[in-house]
Design a protein around this motif. Structure first.
Motif, PDB file in Angstrom:
ATOM      1  N   ALA A   4      62.806  49.968  36.975  1.00 22.47           N
ATOM      2  CA  ALA A   4      62.754  50.295  35.559  1.00 22.47           C
ATOM      3  C   ALA A   4      63.481  51.607  35.335  1.00 22.47           C
ATOM      4  O   ALA A   4      63.584  52.443  36.237  1.00 22.47           O
ATOM      5  CB  ALA A   4      61.302  50.414  35.087  1.00 22.47           C
ATOM      6  N   PRO A   5      64.037  51.843  34.134  1.00 23.28           N
ATOM      7  CA  PRO A   5      64.714  53.096  33.852  1.00 23.28           C
ATOM      8  C   PRO A   5      63.796  54.288  34.079  1.00 23.28           C
ATOM      9  O   PRO A   5      62.576  54.199  33.934  1.00 23.28           O
ATOM     10  CB  PRO A   5      65.095  52.963  32.363  1.00 23.28           C
ATOM     11  CG  PRO A   5      65.044  51.508  32.070  1.00 23.28           C
ATOM     12  CD  PRO A   5      64.028  50.930  32.988  1.00 23.28           C
ATOM     13  N   ALA A   6      64.404  55.441  34.400  1.00 27.21           N
ATOM     14  CA  ALA A   6      63.608  56.629  34.698  1.00 27.21           C
ATOM     15  C   ALA A   6      62.724  57.014  33.529  1.00 27.21           C
ATOM     16  O   ALA A   6      61.570  57.415  33.695  1.00 27.21           O
ATOM     17  CB  ALA A   6      64.549  57.789  35.056  1.00 27.21           C
ATOM     18  N   GLU A   7      63.268  56.891  32.297  1.00 29.02           N
ATOM     19  CA  GLU A   7      62.460  57.303  31.150  1.00 29.02           C
ATOM     20  C   GLU A   7      61.275  56.384  30.929  1.00 29.02           C
ATOM     21  O   GLU A   7      60.287  56.754  30.308  1.00 29.02           O
ATOM     22  CB  GLU A   7      63.336  57.345  29.878  1.00 29.02           C
ATOM     23  CG  GLU A   7      63.853  55.995  29.419  1.00 29.02           C
ATOM     24  CD  GLU A   7      65.224  55.686  30.002  1.00 29.02           C
ATOM     25  OE1 GLU A   7      65.945  54.862  29.409  1.00 29.02           O
ATOM     26  OE2 GLU A   7      65.569  56.275  31.044  1.00 29.02           O
ATOM     27  N   ARG A 143      70.212  47.932  23.929  1.00 25.63           N
ATOM     28  CA  ARG A 143      70.075  47.428  25.296  1.00 25.63           C
ATOM     29  C   ARG A 143      68.596  47.299  25.677  1.00 25.63           C
ATOM     30  O   ARG A 143      67.797  48.201  25.430  1.00 25.63           O
ATOM     31  CB  ARG A 143      70.779  48.367  26.277  1.00 25.63           C
ATOM     32  CG  ARG A 143      72.302  48.351  26.153  1.00 25.63           C
ATOM     33  CD  ARG A 143      72.868  47.021  26.610  1.00 25.63           C
ATOM     34  NE  ARG A 143      74.317  46.923  26.434  1.00 25.63           N
ATOM     35  CZ  ARG A 143      75.207  47.266  27.364  1.00 25.63           C
ATOM     36  NH1 ARG A 143      74.786  47.758  28.525  1.00 25.63           N
ATOM     37  NH2 ARG A 143      76.487  47.133  27.126  1.00 25.63           N
ATOM     38  N   PRO A 144      68.239  46.175  26.299  1.00 25.67           N
ATOM     39  CA  PRO A 144      66.823  45.946  26.634  1.00 25.67           C
ATOM     40  C   PRO A 144      66.437  46.529  27.983  1.00 25.67           C
ATOM     41  O   PRO A 144      67.248  46.589  28.917  1.00 25.67           O
ATOM     42  CB  PRO A 144      66.750  44.418  26.685  1.00 25.67           C
ATOM     43  CG  PRO A 144      68.107  44.011  27.192  1.00 25.67           C
ATOM     44  CD  PRO A 144      69.085  44.994  26.604  1.00 25.67           C
ATOM     45  N   ASP A 145      65.185  46.927  28.097  1.00 23.55           N
ATOM     46  CA  ASP A 145      64.591  47.273  29.384  1.00 23.55           C
ATOM     47  C   ASP A 145      64.016  46.032  30.062  1.00 23.55           C
ATOM     48  O   ASP A 145      64.039  45.916  31.283  1.00 23.55           O
ATOM     49  CB  ASP A 145      63.482  48.314  29.186  1.00 23.55           C
ATOM     50  CG  ASP A 145      64.014  49.613  28.609  1.00 23.55           C
ATOM     51  OD1 ASP A 145      64.859  50.235  29.261  1.00 23.55           O
ATOM     52  OD2 ASP A 145      63.603  49.984  27.494  1.00 23.55           O
ATOM     53  N   VAL A 146      63.479  45.112  29.250  1.00 28.22           N
ATOM     54  CA  VAL A 146      62.939  43.843  29.739  1.00 28.22           C
ATOM     55  C   VAL A 146      63.317  42.756  28.732  1.00 28.22           C
ATOM     56  O   VAL A 146      63.338  43.003  27.520  1.00 28.22           O
ATOM     57  CB  VAL A 146      61.405  43.894  29.921  1.00 28.22           C
ATOM     58  CG1 VAL A 146      60.871  42.546  30.389  1.00 28.22           C
ATOM     59  CG2 VAL A 146      60.999  44.974  30.907  1.00 28.22           C
ATOM     60  N   ALA A 253      52.118  42.031  26.146  1.00 31.96           N
ATOM     61  CA  ALA A 253      51.607  43.228  26.822  1.00 31.96           C
ATOM     62  C   ALA A 253      52.181  43.359  28.224  1.00 31.96           C
ATOM     63  O   ALA A 253      52.478  44.476  28.691  1.00 31.96           O
ATOM     64  CB  ALA A 253      50.081  43.177  26.875  1.00 31.96           C
ATOM     65  N   LEU A 254      52.334  42.244  28.929  1.00 28.76           N
ATOM     66  CA  LEU A 254      52.919  42.271  30.266  1.00 28.76           C
ATOM     67  C   LEU A 254      54.335  42.838  30.226  1.00 28.76           C
ATOM     68  O   LEU A 254      54.714  43.689  31.052  1.00 28.76           O
ATOM     69  CB  LEU A 254      52.932  40.852  30.844  1.00 28.76           C
ATOM     70  CG  LEU A 254      53.467  40.693  32.266  1.00 28.76           C
ATOM     71  CD1 LEU A 254      52.434  41.184  33.276  1.00 28.76           C
ATOM     72  CD2 LEU A 254      53.825  39.227  32.551  1.00 28.76           C
ATOM     73  N   VAL A 255      55.124  42.377  29.273  1.00 26.75           N
ATOM     74  CA  VAL A 255      56.505  42.833  29.141  1.00 26.75           C
ATOM     75  C   VAL A 255      56.561  44.333  28.863  1.00 26.75           C
ATOM     76  O   VAL A 255      57.355  45.064  29.472  1.00 26.75           O
ATOM     77  CB  VAL A 255      57.203  42.032  28.022  1.00 26.75           C
ATOM     78  CG1 VAL A 255      58.471  42.720  27.561  1.00 26.75           C
ATOM     79  CG2 VAL A 255      57.518  40.623  28.512  1.00 26.75           C
ATOM     80  N   ALA A 259      58.178  47.201  31.264  1.00 28.90           N
ATOM     81  CA  ALA A 259      59.250  48.036  30.732  1.00 28.90           C
ATOM     82  C   ALA A 259      58.926  49.518  30.893  1.00 28.90           C
ATOM     83  O   ALA A 259      59.826  50.347  31.066  1.00 28.90           O
ATOM     84  CB  ALA A 259      59.500  47.707  29.264  1.00 28.90           C
ATOM     85  N   GLN A 260      57.661  49.858  30.845  1.00 27.78           N
ATOM     86  CA  GLN A 260      57.232  51.245  31.005  1.00 27.78           C
ATOM     87  C   GLN A 260      57.145  51.674  32.464  1.00 27.78           C
ATOM     88  O   GLN A 260      56.800  52.813  32.748  1.00 27.78           O
ATOM     89  CB  GLN A 260      55.882  51.443  30.312  1.00 27.78           C
ATOM     90  CG  GLN A 260      55.965  51.334  28.796  1.00 27.78           C
ATOM     91  CD  GLN A 260      54.605  51.363  28.125  1.00 27.78           C
ATOM     92  OE1 GLN A 260      53.588  51.038  28.748  1.00 27.78           O
ATOM     93  NE2 GLN A 260      54.574  51.743  26.867  1.00 27.78           N
ATOM     94  N   GLY A 261      57.473  50.779  33.384  1.00 27.27           N
ATOM     95  CA  GLY A 261      57.524  51.142  34.792  1.00 27.27           C
ATOM     96  C   GLY A 261      56.306  50.776  35.598  1.00 27.27           C
ATOM     97  O   GLY A 261      56.217  51.139  36.781  1.00 27.27           O
ATOM     98  N   ALA A 262      55.355  50.043  35.017  1.00 23.88           N
ATOM     99  CA  ALA A 262      54.159  49.642  35.765  1.00 23.88           C
ATOM    100  C   ALA A 262      54.533  48.642  36.845  1.00 23.88           C
ATOM    101  O   ALA A 262      55.451  47.828  36.673  1.00 23.88           O
ATOM    102  CB  ALA A 262      53.127  49.033  34.821  1.00 23.88           C
ATOM    103  N   ASP A 263      53.807  48.676  37.973  1.00 22.23           N
ATOM    104  CA  ASP A 263      53.990  47.611  38.956  1.00 22.23           C
ATOM    105  C   ASP A 263      53.287  46.361  38.442  1.00 22.23           C
ATOM    106  O   ASP A 263      52.596  46.384  37.421  1.00 22.23           O
ATOM    107  CB  ASP A 263      53.509  48.024  40.347  1.00 22.23           C
ATOM    108  CG  ASP A 263      52.003  48.297  40.432  1.00 22.23           C
ATOM    109  OD1 ASP A 263      51.244  47.882  39.525  1.00 22.23           O
ATOM    110  OD2 ASP A 263      51.577  48.927  41.414  1.00 22.23           O
ATOM    111  N   LEU A 264      53.467  45.248  39.143  1.00 16.96           N
ATOM    112  CA  LEU A 264      52.965  43.977  38.620  1.00 16.96           C
ATOM    113  C   LEU A 264      51.448  43.985  38.496  1.00 16.96           C
ATOM    114  O   LEU A 264      50.899  43.466  37.510  1.00 16.96           O
ATOM    115  CB  LEU A 264      53.431  42.823  39.503  1.00 16.96           C
ATOM    116  CG  LEU A 264      53.163  41.417  38.939  1.00 16.96           C
ATOM    117  CD1 LEU A 264      53.885  41.214  37.616  1.00 16.96           C
ATOM    118  CD2 LEU A 264      53.576  40.343  39.934  1.00 16.96           C
ATOM    119  N   GLU A 265      50.753  44.556  39.455  1.00 17.09           N
ATOM    120  CA  GLU A 265      49.292  44.582  39.393  1.00 17.09           C
ATOM    121  C   GLU A 265      48.810  45.316  38.156  1.00 17.09           C
ATOM    122  O   GLU A 265      47.927  44.844  37.426  1.00 17.09           O
ATOM    123  CB  GLU A 265      48.723  45.225  40.657  1.00 17.09           C
ATOM    124  CG  GLU A 265      47.203  45.284  40.666  1.00 17.09           C
ATOM    125  CD  GLU A 265      46.641  45.872  41.950  1.00 17.09           C
ATOM    126  OE1 GLU A 265      45.415  45.737  42.171  1.00 17.09           O
ATOM    127  OE2 GLU A 265      47.408  46.476  42.732  1.00 17.09           O
TER     128      GLU A 265
END
Length: 294
Positions: A4-7, A143-146, A253-255, A259-265
């Motif tokens: 995911a992007p740094a921001e 431009r999309p993050d997800v 919510a998953l998306v 996009a905010q950098g969370a891991d899948l769990e």
């Protein structure tokens, strides 16, 4: 999955694309189900935009993301009603049928007042098959993050996927796999995450995504990330009032979490929180007043 992007890791606003179906949902809540050749009086009526991509976009916008819906609405009265609802809830729209009147699907929804279970009859995307979007049109969008694809409007899904794959950095691709459709044979192997229902079945020869999420109603949500790590996330016991759109809320919510950098769990845990909130409120939009990023 791509990083995911740094921001995004700082939970700054993220941009999420939702490519797929928009409908107009006419929802009746009833204490009984009608029998053959029977008329009943509803205890409540709601009219709102529907469709997996559209409802997921509403959830994402409410969670603070820039939610862009790529879908076909058109200029007709049905499309205008759906557009008004989406825009009121903060969704930006790229209409692939702009300037044209199309037969946008109207979904007939019955919600059982006692259990919150819903039944849906809809033509889905079959009335407007073949609608597409050009790379030039997509170039004009943020431009999309997800990117989420719901598999409706197959040409649209393939075009958005090809465009996203060519971007640098490449956004995460999430596939909403509720029911098997032939287009999923082209999408699943290219998606980073397939979020599927318990009933979803793909042919054995179809390539799989590196990561998967599977919902099982009130049972734990199972997941496997692209490192092969597996887990199950419990679904809290709540007073279920209305299940319409719960899966779409989960995907929205998953998306946003991804996009905010969370891991899948962590993203699954957030999606469970949001979907569990949605089912506690009657009506397609009333629950949003109680939704936050906390």
């Amino acid at each position: 999955m791509p990083e995911a992007p740094a921001e995004a890791s700082q939970k700054l606003p993220v941009t999420c694309w939702f490519a797929g179906l928009t409908t107009l949902d006419v929802i009746h809540r009833s204490a009984v189900r009608p029998g053959p050749n029977q008329k009943i009086t509803a205890v409540r009526q709601d009219v709102s935009a529907g469709g997996p991509a559209a409802n997921a976009a509403v959830t994402a916008a409410t969670l603070g993301a820039r939610a862009l819906l790529i879908s076909a609405l058109g200029t007709g009265s049905v499309g205008s009603a759906a557009r008004g609802d989406l825009e009121r809830h903060g969704v930006e729209i790229h209409d692939t049928a702009e300037g044209r009147e199309i037969p946008l699907a109207v979904s007939a929804v019955l919600v059982d007042d006692a259990t919150g279970d819903r039944s849906v009859v809809s033509p889905d995307a079959t009335l407007t098959d073949g609608l597409d979007v050009s790379s030039a049109d997509l170039d004009a969008l943020p431009r999309p993050d997800v990117v989420l694809l719901d598999g409706h409007h197959p040409d649209l899904a393939r075009s958005v996927l090809a465009y996203a794959n060519a971007l640098e950095p490449r956004p995460l691709i999430v596939l909403d796999a509720g029911r098997w459709r032939p287009v999923f044979a082209d999408l699943m192997g290219a998606a980073d995450v397939t979020a599927r229902s318990a009933d979803f079945r793909a042919p054995a020869d179809v390539a799989r995504s590196p990561a998967t999420v599977a919902t099982h109603g009130a049972a734990p949500v199972t997941w496997c990330d692209d490192d092969g790590r597996r887990g199950a996330t419990d679904v809290p016991t709540v007073d279920v009032r209305d299940t319409l759109g719960a899966g779409d809320a989960f995907h929205g919510a998953l998306v946003v979490a991804l996009a905010q950098g969370a891991d899948l769990e962590a993203a699954v845990a957030e999606a469970v929180r949001v979907a569990s909130l949605r089912v506690q409120y009657v009506g397609p939009r009333s629950w949003l007043e109680n939704l936050s990023c906390a």
